[in-house]
Write an enzyme that holds these catalytic residues in place. Structure first.
Site, PDB file in Angstrom:
ATOM      1  N   ILE A  12      48.269  33.755  44.359  1.00  0.00           N
ATOM      2  CA  ILE A  12      47.942  33.839  45.980  1.00  0.00           C
ATOM      3  C   ILE A  12      46.686  33.255  46.279  1.00  0.00           C
ATOM      4  O   ILE A  12      46.837  31.794  46.738  1.00  0.00           O
ATOM      5  CB  ILE A  12      47.343  35.276  46.030  1.00  0.00           C
ATOM      6  CG1 ILE A  12      48.590  36.241  46.416  1.00  0.00           C
ATOM      7  CG2 ILE A  12      46.484  34.899  47.583  1.00  0.00           C
ATOM      8  CD1 ILE A  12      48.347  37.768  45.942  1.00  0.00           C
ATOM      9  N   ASP A  31      39.117  29.482  37.309  1.00  0.00           N
ATOM     10  CA  ASP A  31      40.719  30.350  36.671  1.00  0.00           C
ATOM     11  C   ASP A  31      39.979  30.582  35.631  1.00  0.00           C
ATOM     12  O   ASP A  31      39.418  29.417  35.061  1.00  0.00           O
ATOM     13  CB  ASP A  31      41.369  29.891  37.000  1.00  0.00           C
ATOM     14  CG  ASP A  31      42.538  31.026  37.191  1.00  0.00           C
ATOM     15  OD1 ASP A  31      43.301  31.586  38.065  1.00  0.00           O
ATOM     16  OD2 ASP A  31      42.927  31.318  36.036  1.00  0.00           O
ATOM     17  N   ALA A  74      40.558  35.892  41.429  1.00  0.00           N
ATOM     18  CA  ALA A  74      40.258  37.134  39.948  1.00  0.00           C
ATOM     19  C   ALA A  74      40.882  37.747  40.455  1.00  0.00           C
ATOM     20  O   ALA A  74      39.739  39.228  40.323  1.00  0.00           O
ATOM     21  CB  ALA A  74      39.553  36.232  39.385  1.00  0.00           C
ATOM     22  N   ALA A  75      41.672  38.462  39.229  1.00  0.00           N
ATOM     23  CA  ALA A  75      42.099  40.506  39.369  1.00  0.00           C
ATOM     24  C   ALA A  75      43.252  40.523  38.363  1.00  0.00           C
ATOM     25  O   ALA A  75      43.942  39.446  38.452  1.00  0.00           O
ATOM     26  CB  ALA A  75      42.083  41.049  40.047  1.00  0.00           C
ATOM     27  N   TYR A 141      43.793  50.349  38.650  1.00  0.00           N
ATOM     28  CA  TYR A 141      43.716  48.819  39.338  1.00  0.00           C
ATOM     29  C   TYR A 141      42.935  49.145  40.677  1.00  0.00           C
ATOM     30  O   TYR A 141      42.664  48.781  41.080  1.00  0.00           O
ATOM     31  CB  TYR A 141      45.212  48.833  39.365  1.00  0.00           C
ATOM     32  CG  TYR A 141      45.254  47.013  40.618  1.00  0.00           C
ATOM     33  CD1 TYR A 141      44.300  46.150  40.565  1.00  0.00           C
ATOM     34  CD2 TYR A 141      46.055  47.492  42.005  1.00  0.00           C
ATOM     35  CE1 TYR A 141      45.105  45.290  40.970  1.00  0.00           C
ATOM     36  CE2 TYR A 141      46.316  46.869  42.554  1.00  0.00           C
ATOM     37  CZ  TYR A 141      45.648  45.477  42.313  1.00  0.00           C
ATOM     38  OH  TYR A 141      45.343  44.485  43.425  1.00  0.00           O
ATOM     39  N   HIS A 190      57.627  42.628  39.772  1.00  0.00           N
ATOM     40  CA  HIS A 190      57.718  42.714  41.168  1.00  0.00           C
ATOM     41  C   HIS A 190      59.186  42.146  41.625  1.00  0.00           C
ATOM     42  O   HIS A 190      59.808  41.784  41.420  1.00  0.00           O
ATOM     43  CB  HIS A 190      56.775  41.289  41.629  1.00  0.00           C
ATOM     44  CG  HIS A 190      55.479  42.046  42.434  1.00  0.00           C
ATOM     45  ND1 HIS A 190      54.824  40.548  41.057  1.00  0.00           N
ATOM     46  CD2 HIS A 190      55.007  42.462  42.177  1.00  0.00           C
ATOM     47  CE1 HIS A 190      53.065  41.709  41.885  1.00  0.00           C
ATOM     48  NE2 HIS A 190      53.034  42.686  41.749  1.00  0.00           N
ATOM     49  N   GLY A 284      54.350  57.090  39.886  1.00  0.00           N
ATOM     50  CA  GLY A 284      53.242  56.422  41.340  1.00  0.00           C
ATOM     51  C   GLY A 284      53.576  55.604  42.421  1.00  0.00           C
ATOM     52  O   GLY A 284      52.735  54.872  43.269  1.00  0.00           O
TER      53      GLY A 284
END
Ligand code: UDP
Length: 328
Positions: A12, A31, A74-75, A141, A190, A284
């Site tokens: 993203i 980054d 950022a994650a 998360y 995904h 989940g």
């Protein structure tokens, strides 16, 4: 404006960097390249390889670039990994954001657009999900992002000059319209990339996680939002920031598609056969998640351009079919 983008080499963040530059902003891209791809960062941006934990260096870069606003992407974002390694997620995502806020304070930067997630809602009691719905994350998360939202809210009270918008993303999908930027997660988890990699023959089959959900076709329903529509929302959010603002918006298209519908769409778009296996539910996974995005529409005038699943899948296909190995 001078904008500093964290996570600029990610899926993203890289799209946001390009959109900001195209809109005439100056961009400093940072980054740590632990998961991102340097090739994805637009060459017009000033790139710095930095980790969120490097508070002093961040402060220096923020000051030097005269940053007006931080877009914080950022994650780490794998739910399963967060369950196995919660400390990694709390360290990188939550403590990393505290470090970033300290650096911003030192440099006098008081505006942030923050990437949050619908995972902060956990198992929703009602759909579509509105911003005021209860937030009970069901994995580290989601908690790592929920904590950040709380920290931002508290910080905004303590620092009246500080302003932020937190955008709670639903399922981000698609790629840049010209097919030169796209999704390249390693490992890929995904649905849309996995389905398209199956169409390309890179995978034997895609496994549908559960066909016994209480939905029309038994598979999970998700709200797929195009990455460029998502980035447009960030630019709108940045423009609305005034001292003292603390806003939260859901970002989705406001309708859901089932896993089977995604696979059917990919068959139509690619014209290829896509082998499917039927597996157990993924722990989940809520049955149905889709956004009520009327708040951002009403307050910021945001509207998605991509509302049809085929158009989203088609844009993802342009990237995957031209970059079967991702960023090399
Ligand atoms: N999914 C699936 N097979 C896969 C990957 C995902 O059936 O190999 C399903 C998943 O259970 C969910 C939907 O596709 O209902 C979207 O999953 P994804 O991991 O893309 O995003 P998430 O909803 O977890 O953020």
């Amino acid at each position: 404006m001078n904008v500093l983008v964290t996570g600029a080499a990610g899926y993203i963040g890289s799209h946001a960097v390009r959109m900001l530059l195209d809109a005439g902003h100056q961009v400093t891209a940072i980054d740590n390249l632990s998961r991102g791809h340097w090739q994805a960062v637009d060459r017009r941006a000033t790139f710095c390889r930095l980790d969120l934990a490097q508070t002093d260096e961040l402060a220096e870069v923020l000051a030097r670039s005269r940053t007006d606003c931080v877009m914080h992407f950022a994650a780490l974002a794998y739910v399963g990994e967060s369950v196995a390694e919660p400390l990694l997620y709390y360290h990188n995502n939550t403590a990393g954001t505290i470090s970033l806020l300290r650096a911003m304070t030192a440099a006098g930067v008081m505006r942030m657009v923050f990437s949050s997630t619908c995972a902060t809602y956990g198992q929703p009691e009602q759909t579509p999900i509105v911003e005021t719905a209860p937030q009970h994350p069901i994995n580290p998360y989601g908690w790592s992002k929920r904590f950040i939202e709380q920290i931002l809210s508290d910080f905004a009270i303590a620092q009246p000059q500080f302003a932020f918008v937190a955008l709670r993303y639903f399922n981000v999908a698609g790629a840049a319209a010209d097919g030169t930027l796209g999704e390249d997660h390693r490992p890929e988890t995904h649905l849309i990339p996995l389905v398209l990699q199956t169409a390309l023959g890179l995978r034997e089959a895609v496994t549908v996680f559960g066909v016994d959900y209480p939905t029309a076709d038994g598979t999970c329903i998700r709200d797929y939002i195009h990455v460029e529509d998502l980035c447009t929302a960030h630019l709108l959010a940045m423009e609305c920031l005034r001292p003292g603002e603390a806003r939260f918006y859901n970002l989705g298209i406001g309708r859901g598609y089932s896993v089977r519908e995604v696979i059917e769409s990919a068959r139509r778009v690619t014209g290829r056969d896509i082998a499917v296996r039927y597996g157990a539910r993924r722990p989940g996974d809520p049955a149905v998640l889709y956004a009520d995005a009327t708040k951002i529409n009403r307050e910021l005038g945001w509207k998605p351009q991509y509302t049809e699943l085929d158009a989203i899948v088609e844009s993802a296909w342009r990237w995957h079919s031209s970059h079967p190995d991702g960023y090399l």
